[in-house]
Design an enzyme around this catalytic site. Structure first.
Site, PDB file in Angstrom:
ATOM      1  N   ASP A 151       8.688 -51.912  -8.548  1.00 39.64           N
ATOM      2  CA  ASP A 151       9.358 -51.284  -9.687  1.00 39.64           C
ATOM      3  C   ASP A 151      10.749 -51.854  -9.930  1.00 39.64           C
ATOM      4  O   ASP A 151      11.276 -52.600  -9.111  1.00 39.64           O
ATOM      5  CB  ASP A 151       9.417 -49.758  -9.500  1.00 39.64           C
ATOM      6  CG  ASP A 151       9.810 -49.352  -8.079  1.00 39.64           C
ATOM      7  OD1 ASP A 151      10.414 -50.178  -7.365  1.00 39.64           O
ATOM      8  OD2 ASP A 151       9.517 -48.216  -7.679  1.00 39.64           O
ATOM      9  N   ASN A 178       9.334 -36.001  -3.425  1.00 36.54           N
ATOM     10  CA  ASN A 178       8.416 -35.299  -4.336  1.00 36.54           C
ATOM     11  C   ASN A 178       7.021 -35.928  -4.349  1.00 36.54           C
ATOM     12  O   ASN A 178       6.200 -35.620  -5.193  1.00 36.54           O
ATOM     13  CB  ASN A 178       9.002 -35.273  -5.761  1.00 36.54           C
ATOM     14  CG  ASN A 178       9.134 -36.665  -6.370  1.00 36.54           C
ATOM     15  OD1 ASN A 178       8.754 -37.666  -5.766  1.00 36.54           O
ATOM     16  ND2 ASN A 178       9.665 -36.737  -7.591  1.00 36.54           N
ATOM     17  N   HIS A 226       6.331 -39.144  -4.838  1.00 40.84           N
ATOM     18  CA  HIS A 226       6.099 -40.319  -5.692  1.00 40.84           C
ATOM     19  C   HIS A 226       5.861 -41.567  -4.845  1.00 40.84           C
ATOM     20  O   HIS A 226       6.312 -41.674  -3.713  1.00 40.84           O
ATOM     21  CB  HIS A 226       7.222 -40.505  -6.728  1.00 40.84           C
ATOM     22  CG  HIS A 226       8.516 -41.018  -6.208  1.00 40.84           C
ATOM     23  ND1 HIS A 226       9.703 -40.813  -6.861  1.00 40.84           N
ATOM     24  CD2 HIS A 226       8.827 -41.743  -5.105  1.00 40.84           C
ATOM     25  CE1 HIS A 226      10.674 -41.397  -6.178  1.00 40.84           C
ATOM     26  NE2 HIS A 226      10.173 -41.961  -5.114  1.00 40.84           N
ATOM     27  N   GLU A 251       5.798 -40.601 -10.734  1.00 45.04           N
ATOM     28  CA  GLU A 251       6.308 -39.262 -10.464  1.00 45.04           C
ATOM     29  C   GLU A 251       5.176 -38.228 -10.526  1.00 45.04           C
ATOM     30  O   GLU A 251       4.099 -38.513 -11.041  1.00 45.04           O
ATOM     31  CB  GLU A 251       7.376 -38.916 -11.514  1.00 45.04           C
ATOM     32  CG  GLU A 251       8.585 -39.868 -11.514  1.00 45.04           C
ATOM     33  CD  GLU A 251       9.559 -39.621 -10.347  1.00 45.04           C
ATOM     34  OE1 GLU A 251       9.114 -39.209  -9.257  1.00 45.04           O
ATOM     35  OE2 GLU A 251      10.761 -39.861 -10.535  1.00 45.04           O
TER      36      GLU A 251
END
Ligand code: PGA
Length: 247
Positions: free
Chosen positions: A68, A137, A139, A144
């Protein structure tokens, strides 16, 4: 199949990850490595730099594909992931930088960049080995919670929790970009083997949920349990083993 390796601490996690990567490159010198940024893999990169300096691993035929990049930060920006990769790894090993790929976060046409990156994954990859961290979380890359499990490379809006977690790399939270380009979950799942690393108490909840094994779109990493070849290297704090107990 999921292989679980529990180690004492961050240093041991980084050494085990290095061993697996070195073994992979030994077996196949033209290995395609999927690489990640963030705090987790820095120790692994340090170990790889050391191994390369000792001539126990040769990156001359290796290619790398990163997960990313932040939108709006160019390659020279000190917080961009291209810059991170250069400084934490590429500049210190004998890799040909032309064989290293990171999405470009400053393209005018971001959709076109996503398509270009996805075809690159097809042409050069998929990675023989994909290194991953995990967000608090759940990801992976910047996929996400709520992301489609079928996604390929795409633009995402970062959640407040991810921007808060990543604020430690910036001067203020406001400086953390709001969007990123990320390989999709489907792109990641194409890798031959996945190596996920987690260290520290901060990751304990996410790891506990991952190990429950239930695939949930609101916890993207959970899809990894459906991958045929996943290795998790967790330190005791991330795994949740109290000090003094055996793993
Ligand atoms: P970290 O990030 O390695 O900095 O903890 C992992 C991630 O967000 O994927």
């Amino acid at each position: 199949m999921v292989q679980l390796i529990i180690v004492d601490d961050y240093k041991k996690m980084s050494e085990r990850a290095k061993d697996i990567i070195v073994h992979q490159i030994d077996k196949k010198p033209e290995t395609v490595l999927g690489l990640a940024t963030g705090g987790t893999p820095i120790g692994t990169y340090k170990e790889l730099i050391h191994a390369n300096g000792e001539n126990t691993v040769d990156f001359s035929k290796v290619s790398t594909i990163n997960l990313d990049e932040y939108i709006g930060l160019d390659e020279e920006h000190p917080k961009s992931y291209r810059y991170f990769m250069k400084n934490e790894l590429f500049l210190h090993i004998n890799i040909d930088e032309a064989n290293t790929y990171v999405p470009k976060g400053t393209c005018e046409d971001l959709d076109k960049e996503c398509r270009r990156y996805e075809s690159l994954i097809e042409d050069i990859g998929p990675p023989d080995l994909q290194l991953l961290g995990i967000g608090e979380n759940g990801h992976i890359g910047f996929n996400e919670p709520g992301s489609s499990m079928e996604s390929e490379t795409h633009v995402v809006e970062l959640t407040p929790s991810t921007r808060t977690a990543n604020a430690r790399f910036f001067n203020t939270k406001e400086e953390v970009p709001t969007h990123a380009i990320t390989m999709g979950i489907r792109s990641i799942m194409k890798s031959e083997r996945i190596l996920l690393l987690a260290s520290g108490k901060r990751k304990r909840k996410a790891i506990a949920r991952l190990l429950e094994g239930e695939v949930d779109v609101n916890f993207p990493a959970s899809i990894l349990m459906n991958h045929p070849n996943v290795t998790l290297i967790l330190d005791k704090e991330a795994y949740g083993v109290e000090e003094g107990n055996d793993a």
